[in-house]
Write an enzyme that holds these catalytic residues in place. Structure first.
Site, PDB file in Angstrom:
ATOM      1  N   ASP A  26      -7.218  59.396 -23.584  1.00 43.41           N
ATOM      2  CA  ASP A  26      -7.675  60.786 -23.450  1.00 43.41           C
ATOM      3  C   ASP A  26      -6.981  61.475 -22.277  1.00 43.41           C
ATOM      4  OD1 ASP A  26      -9.143  62.977 -24.203  1.00 43.41           O
ATOM      5  OD2 ASP A  26     -10.959  62.392 -23.120  1.00 43.41           O
ATOM      6  N   HIS A  43       0.703  65.478 -25.630  1.00 49.11           N
ATOM      7  CA  HIS A  43       0.662  64.413 -26.644  1.00 49.11           C
ATOM      8  C   HIS A  43       1.998  63.657 -26.674  1.00 49.11           C
ATOM      9  CE1 HIS A  43      -3.191  65.782 -27.851  1.00 49.11           C
ATOM     10  NE2 HIS A  43      -2.784  66.907 -28.414  1.00 49.11           N
ATOM     11  N   LEU A 137       1.359  40.242 -31.257  1.00 52.04           N
ATOM     12  CA  LEU A 137       0.275  41.170 -30.910  1.00 52.04           C
ATOM     13  C   LEU A 137      -0.292  41.879 -32.142  1.00 52.04           C
ATOM     14  CD1 LEU A 137      -1.224  42.868 -28.633  1.00 52.04           C
ATOM     15  CD2 LEU A 137       0.667  44.494 -28.869  1.00 52.04           C
TER      16      LEU A 137
HETATM   17  C1  IPE Z   1     -11.525  60.817 -28.149  1.00 48.34           C
HETATM   18  O1  IPE Z   1     -11.089  61.868 -27.376  1.00 48.34           O
HETATM   19  C2  IPE Z   1     -10.624  60.658 -29.342  1.00 48.34           C
HETATM   20  C3  IPE Z   1      -9.278  60.173 -29.060  1.00 48.34           C
HETATM   21  C4  IPE Z   1      -8.829  59.777 -27.902  1.00 48.34           C
HETATM   22  C5  IPE Z   1      -8.413  60.114 -30.196  1.00 48.34           C
HETATM   23  P1  IPE Z   1     -11.649  63.348 -27.558  1.00 48.34           P
HETATM   24  O2  IPE Z   1     -10.903  64.196 -26.600  1.00 48.34           O
HETATM   25  O3  IPE Z   1     -11.606  63.752 -28.976  1.00 48.34           O
HETATM   26  O4  IPE Z   1     -13.167  63.174 -27.125  1.00 48.34           O
HETATM   27  P2  IPE Z   1     -14.228  64.244 -26.632  1.00 48.34           P
HETATM   28  O5  IPE Z   1     -14.150  65.424 -27.561  1.00 48.34           O
HETATM   29  O6  IPE Z   1     -13.845  64.629 -25.234  1.00 48.34           O
HETATM   30  O7  IPE Z   1     -15.537  63.525 -26.674  1.00 48.34           O
HETATM   31  C1  IPE Z   2      -6.298  62.719 -26.282  1.00 50.06           C
HETATM   32  O1  IPE Z   2      -6.028  63.813 -25.477  1.00 50.06           O
HETATM   33  C2  IPE Z   2      -5.551  62.747 -27.588  1.00 50.06           C
HETATM   34  C3  IPE Z   2      -6.390  63.067 -28.737  1.00 50.06           C
HETATM   35  C4  IPE Z   2      -7.680  63.232 -28.724  1.00 50.06           C
HETATM   36  C5  IPE Z   2      -5.700  63.211 -30.003  1.00 50.06           C
HETATM   37  P1  IPE Z   2      -6.784  65.186 -25.633  1.00 50.06           P
HETATM   38  O2  IPE Z   2      -5.992  66.062 -26.554  1.00 50.06           O
HETATM   39  O3  IPE Z   2      -8.193  64.993 -26.047  1.00 50.06           O
HETATM   40  O4  IPE Z   2      -6.701  65.737 -24.154  1.00 50.06           O
HETATM   41  P2  IPE Z   2      -7.818  66.522 -23.356  1.00 50.06           P
HETATM   42  O5  IPE Z   2      -9.070  65.723 -23.420  1.00 50.06           O
HETATM   43  O6  IPE Z   2      -7.956  67.869 -24.007  1.00 50.06           O
HETATM   44  O7  IPE Z   2      -7.265  66.617 -21.967  1.00 50.06           O
HETATM   45 MG    MG Z   3      -9.927  64.746 -25.012  1.00 44.73          MG
END
Ligand code: IPE
Ligand code: IPE
Ligand code: MG
Length: 257
Positions: A26, A43, A137
């Protein structure tokens, strides 16, 4: 005097290596925002962290890595971001597959793939069939994954088996239920890492993490390093897992002698 940073990669060699590590990757969006860049750049930066962590798992001797790449709830994001993420996965598999295969990595996707764009499905099929017999792995990518949906899918499979007479009510137990989950042939994660500081599970592996050790860092996923990954493993090695029992330190048993 400057204190020398511990070499966690070295330190963890003496301890027990977790068999299965799961990661909620995240913070890509926040990483990009801090740099006044579009979220998509976050990303992309996150993709290079993933490459390094997969390699580190191989080097450290971790048996299974499961990463949360896209949740069933992430469809709520703007179409442009969703498309970018899907294309990024295709690009990642396309570029990395041969090297992963050479390193004996066995790829598995966790989640519902029937509804993904067709280029994604093609690339996934290619990755799964090429690496299916590899012995290294176990690399599991949770894509269009939701733990509640996974549990419901297992309940549906169970109910079909009951109706068909393949199972009786008394056959139902935790082992049987686990065998109906997407992770049926994997041990439960020993360690769950979440980057970017959020203290929540966000619908990830709800059944499997019942006794998993949790480790959260403020680092955003694109900033997460192999060094910090080793630190997480070091912290894991200092924990005492009790699984509801009593600790095993000397003296504990004497209380009951
Ligand atoms: C969790 O992250 C999902 C992934 C890392 C793919 P999110 O960014 O979607 O989670 P929330 O919305 O903060 O709970
Ligand atoms: C995690 O990063 C990747 C996915 C959930 C696909 P985020 O896109 O959720 O990044 P934040 O949480 O907005 O910083
Ligand atoms: Mg996120």
């Amino acid at each position: 005097m400057v204190k020398k940073k511990p070499d966690y990669a070295e330190l963890i060699k003496a301890g027990e290596i977790p068999q299965h590590v799961a990661i909620i990757m995240d913070g890509n969006g926040r990483w990009a925002k801090k740099r006044l860049m579009p979220r998509t750049m976050g990303h992309r930066a996150g993709m290079s962290t993933l490459k390094q962590i997969v390699k580190a798992c191989d080097d450290i001797g971790i048996k299974a890595l499961t990463v949360f790449a896209f949740s069933t709830e992430n469809w709520k994001r703007p179409g442009e971001e969703v498309n970018f993420l899907m294309n990024l996965l295709v690009e990642y598999l396309h570029k990395e597959l041969l090297e992963l295969h050479e390193n004996q990595v066995r790829i598995r996707m966790l989640g519902d793939h029937a509804t993904l764009p067709s280029e994604c499905r093609t690339e996934i099929e290619r990755a799964l069939s090429l690496t299916k017999d590899n012995q290294g792995l176990r690399f599991n990518i949770a894509l269009n994954y939701g733990a509640r949906r996974e549990v419901l899918d297992a309940v549906l499979a169970l109910s079909r088996k009951l109706q068909a007479g393949e199972l009786q009510e008394e056959d139902i137990n935790e082992t049987l239920f686990s065998s109906l989950l997407y992770t049926h042939d994997l041990p439960d994660p020993d360690l769950l890492i979440r980057t970017a500081g959020e203290m929540r599970i966000s619908n990830f592996m709800l059944w499997q993490i019942a006794y998993t050790e949790l480790w959260v860092t403020e680092s955003l996923w694109p900033d997460f390093t192999t060094d910090e990954f080793c630190k997480a493993i070091w912290d894991y090695q200092q924990r005492e897992r009790r699984f509801g029992g009593l600790n095993s330190s000397p003296g504990q048993d004497e209380d009951y002698a």
